[in-house]
Enzyme design. Structure first.
Site, PDB file in Angstrom:
ATOM      1  CB  ALA A 149      -9.110  -4.201  -7.327  1.00  0.00           C
ATOM      2  CG  PHE A 150      -7.217  -1.304  -2.231  1.00  0.00           C
ATOM      3  CD1 PHE A 150      -7.626  -2.817  -2.378  1.00  0.00           C
ATOM      4  CD2 PHE A 150      -6.231  -1.061  -1.467  1.00  0.00           C
ATOM      5  CE1 PHE A 150      -6.853  -3.542  -1.579  1.00  0.00           C
ATOM      6  CE2 PHE A 150      -5.454  -1.772  -0.777  1.00  0.00           C
ATOM      7  CZ  PHE A 150      -5.916  -3.253  -0.910  1.00  0.00           C
ATOM      8  CE  LYS A 151      -4.169  -6.510  -3.552  1.00  0.00           C
ATOM      9  NZ  LYS A 151      -5.251  -6.941  -3.262  1.00  0.00           N
ATOM     10  CG  ASP A 152      -5.569  -0.466 -10.275  1.00  0.00           C
ATOM     11  OD1 ASP A 152      -4.454  -1.038 -10.660  1.00  0.00           O
ATOM     12  OD2 ASP A 152      -6.861  -0.350 -10.356  1.00  0.00           O
ATOM     13  CG  MET A 181       0.138  -2.042  -7.472  1.00  0.00           C
ATOM     14  SD  MET A 181       1.815  -2.763  -7.777  1.00  0.00           S
ATOM     15  CE  MET A 181       1.291  -4.453  -7.062  1.00  0.00           C
TER      16      MET A 181
END
Ligand SMILES: *Cc1c(COP(=O)(O)O)cnc(C)c1O
Length: 468
Positions: A110-113, A116
């Site tokens: 997911a794009f949160k990587d 993060m």
């Protein structure tokens, strides 16, 4: 560069303190005091750079008081080295003037990587330089927890506890958290709902003795360092499509307004962005705000796109700050009213300013499913239930067909396989590097929904870890 709070009542801080503080002490969110501006030649000079090189150049003005350029460049290169695509965030043509930017090639799909992976390294760098350690505690309904775990694993200065609602996250999401074999990662399956997990985390933060003795910290989406790395992919897409000599529009599936705020930040830096389209599911507080000029909370309903099932979009406050002409006291008063009544009236001038740049589009679950099937039949592409909302928003709210529109794909279809199979009749495959996810051993602690028990467990684990 310094950072100021959207509510005007907290100290101005440098980047390293903003990183560790997360939320400002007055309850506001930190924003850059002024936006760094790139000239047209600055944008042109990014053409042809690799993704990590470009991202380093875009982020440097925000961090340079804390991290030397060469160290930062290595950090960013390392953050993206493990991604499953050599371009990190590849841009694909979907149709006439319509593009898809794939943000899901990181370790948890997911794009949160993308943010993060940088955030974890920044935390480690700043803490190590200060000789400090922190304990990160977080609640997750799925995507954030696994992205945080992957970002914190094996980092010396961080212990990480993630609480998820037992039996209420998908199997892929649970396994992405519980199969990470790192001594500083501790998953807790709590008997309860996501809100119970969040309450337990708040309970730990509100116990000042517990909070101080373990140096609790958070990596939630209100942290400026979660927004900053996301600015880079908007720049990368725009430069690929001809910026600064050509305008671009973006469409973003949104819940908390973090991702789309990064696009707004890119525009504030001088990137020629024509329009920003917000895609929402049935939890449509942002779409309603645009339609009515009033921000009003509703009741959260579960949808096929669970990572957008939110009725308070925290990061919207950063945009409101600009709509309030950066008057922190006025915004603090408005937010206090919103907290009390669940309602914030923008007024005609601010509503107009909002609609000058933003548009919005909403899809219910039936429309989401229908669109996944339709795109699959038309192009052979499988889109996850979040990404398809961005694509449909781009198509339905295009202003000018001469301006390319880029839809942001926020999750890999294999992260939400059940919704995709039901809609398209095809089961999306996990990427090869994760093909053994279902065979890996899981490790997590099951606890009752009881704050004292959760705290006792955290105490025990931390005592064992410091003795080791
Ligand atoms: C978190 C998430 C979103 C929502 O992003 P915000 O920036 O919080 O609005 C959308 N899609 C996916 C797959 C997510 O994990």
């Amino acid at each position: 560069m310094d950072y100021i709070s959207t509510r005007g009542g907290a100290p101005r801080l440098a980047f390293d303190d903003v990183l560790l503080a997360g939320l400002a002490r007055d309850g506001g969110l930190y924003v850059p005091e002024t936006w760094p501006r790139f000239t047209p030649d600055d944008w042109r000079s990014l053409r042809g750079l690799s993704y990590p090189e470009l991202a380093t150049r875009v982020m440097l003005p925000y961090v340079e008081s804390t991290v030397p350029e060469a160290v930062f460049a290595d950090m960013v290169a390392d953050a993206y080295a493990g991604f499953g695509h050599p371009e990190v965030a590849p841009l694909r043509r979907l149709g006439d003037g319509l593009w898809l930017m794939e943000l899901f090639h990181g370790p948890t799909l997911a794009f949160k990587d993308i943010a993060m992976q940088v955030l974890g390294r920044l935390f480690d760098h700043v803490l190590t330089a200060r000789g400090e350690r922190v304990t990160i505690v977080g609640a997750t309904s799925g995507d954030t927890g696994s992205a945080a775990i992957e970002a914190c694993r094996d980092r010396d200065a961080i212990e990480c506890f993630i609480l998820f609602p037992r039996g209420r996250v998908s199997e892929v999401q649970r396994r992405q958290m519980t199969t990470v074999d790192a001594p500083n990662i501790h998953c807790i399956a709590l008997g309860g709902h996501f809100d119970d997990c969040q309450d337990a985390v708040k309970g730990m933060f509100n116990d000042m003795a517990f909070r101080d003795s373990h140096r609790l910290s958070a990596v939630n989406s209100i942290n400026w360092a979660r927004i900053m790395p996301q600015i880079a992919y908007y720049v990368a897409a725009a430069v690929r499509l001809g910026a600064p000599d050509r305008e671009v529009s973006f469409a973003v599936p949104t819940g908390n307004f973090g991702n789309v705020f990064a696009a707004y930040a890119a525009r504030c830096m001088g990137l020629p962005v024509r329009r920003l389209v917000i895609g929402s599911n049935a939890n449509d507080i942002l779409t309603r705000t645009l339609e009515r000029g009033v921000m009003e909370t509703g009741v959260v309903v579960p949808t096929l796109s669970p990572s957008m099932d939110i009725q308070v979009s925290s990061n919207f406050e950063r945009l409101l700050f600009d709509l309030f002409d950066r008057d922190g006291a006025a915004l603090a008063a408005a937010m206090a009213g919103f907290r009390e009544t669940g309602r914030l009236e923008l007024g005609a001038a601010r509503w107009r300013a909002l609609r000058d740049l933003f548009a919005a589009h909403r899809l219910n679950d039936a429309e989401t499913s229908e669109a996944i099937g339709r795109w699959h039949r038309a192009t052979g592409d499988l889109l996850d239930p979040h990404s398809v909302i961005g694509v449909e928003a781009a198509v339905h709210r295009r202003s000018d067909r001469a301006v390319p529109a880029v839809a942001m794909a926020t999750a890999h279809p294999a992260k939400f396989p059940d919704a995709v199979v039901a809609a398209a009749g095809v089961r999306p495959e996990l990427p090869e590097r994760m093909a053994d996810l279902y065979a890996r051993e899981e490790r997590y602690k099951v606890l009752d929904n009881d704050l004292a028990g959760v705290k006792a467990y955290v105490n025990d684990v931390l005592a064992l870890r410091s003795a080791a």
